[in-house]
Design an enzyme around this catalytic site. Sequence first.
Site, short mmCIF file in Angstrom:
data_model
loop_
_atom_site.label_atom_id
_atom_site.label_comp_id
_atom_site.label_asym_id
_atom_site.label_seq_id
_atom_site.Cartn_x
_atom_site.Cartn_y
_atom_site.Cartn_z
N GLY A 1 0.85 -1.19 0.00
CA GLY A 1 0.00 0.00 0.00
C GLY A 1 0.88 1.23 0.00
N ASN B 1 3.29 2.09 3.04
CA ASN B 1 4.73 2.01 2.80
C ASN B 1 5.43 3.31 3.19
OD1 ASN B 1 4.36 -0.54 1.69
ND2 ASN B 1 4.58 0.13 -0.43
N ALA C 1 15.95 6.34 -12.80
CA ALA C 1 17.42 6.31 -12.85
C ALA C 1 18.01 7.68 -13.14
CB ALA C 1 17.88 5.31 -13.90
N GLY D 1 17.17 10.39 -11.57
CA GLY D 1 17.12 11.20 -10.36
C GLY D 1 15.78 11.86 -10.12
N GLY E 1 7.57 0.12 -4.37
CA GLY E 1 7.72 1.00 -3.22
C GLY E 1 8.82 2.03 -3.33
N ALA E 2 9.51 2.10 -4.47
CA ALA E 2 10.61 3.06 -4.59
C ALA E 2 10.10 4.50 -4.43
CB ALA E 2 11.32 2.88 -5.91
N GLY E 3 8.99 4.81 -5.08
CA GLY E 3 8.44 6.16 -4.96
C GLY E 3 7.96 6.47 -3.57
N ASP E 4 7.42 5.48 -2.87
CA ASP E 4 6.95 5.67 -1.49
C ASP E 4 8.13 5.96 -0.57
OD1 ASP E 4 4.51 4.83 -2.60
OD2 ASP E 4 4.88 2.75 -2.03
#
Length: 300
Positions: free
Chosen positions: A40, A44, A228, A230, A259-262
């Site tokens: 979620g 997250n 990638a 940035g 979950g990278a953006g979270d």
Amino acid sequence: MGAPPIVVVGDLMVDVLAQLSGPLVAASDSPGRISMRGGGSAANTACWLAAAGAEALFVGCVGDDLPGREAAETLRAAGVRTALKVDPSRPTGTVVVLVDPAGERTMVPDPGANSALTPLDLPCAEFTPGGHLHLSGYTVLNPDTRAAGIAALELAQRRGMTTSVDVASAGPLAAVGPDCFLDWIGNPFMLIANRDEAAVLTGIDDDPVAATRALTELCEQVVVKLGADGVVRHDALFDRTIRVPAEPLGPGELVDTTGAGDAFAAGYLAAWMRDEDPEAALTAGCRLAARVIRKVGGRP
């Protein structure tokens, strides 16, 4: 005295995560490794905020079931305070996450109990001057919870809190239309989007810096994640654009982008709430994003 709390409103999911060994084969079998993870976007982010040393309160809904009880306990164990509504008629939200060999993920979500959130479920006493509200865009993209998301933004602004909205997902955003979405969220202080979401919102698909600047006509501050490449931030008050590179990854280090953006949002917000300078705050976000994509799952 530490920074005031960050109230995170939005989705909590159980991720059924399938790491594919090769391309997905339609109408046949596609070998892979399957695991269950906490998920979620909003949940997250709350967990990563706690990991970054911020005080986080998660507001959302779970089902009256074992996954919901385990999800609540997992949040608390991560150091996140919770204001959870338990819905007796719907299961805890679940999403099937297909992760290809390159680490890119495709999601098939069933919101389940997330759709039960209403304005009456907001913990009004926790909306305090000097605090911050972070709203998952899924809350306004879902027609069942849209009123709760709009009410949270309005309450936060009345109480003297800063606000941020994570746009969440380009596909649902395109389906409802950018004008509707922007009308629903009003004028939050900060908008966080990825490259695709910014393109949907502005119609500018070949220049993310221009898209970032265009969005500051609606918000004081806009942050656009470029994977990638940035991240770029534009500040309307000072008419200043800042770009920070992604943390470099070694060969084979990209495992799962779930979950990278979270994680980025949490790292950035935690540093921003501590009044760190913009470059340091953006770098802190990129650092957490790099941390999450080196492993399986979207939580710390």
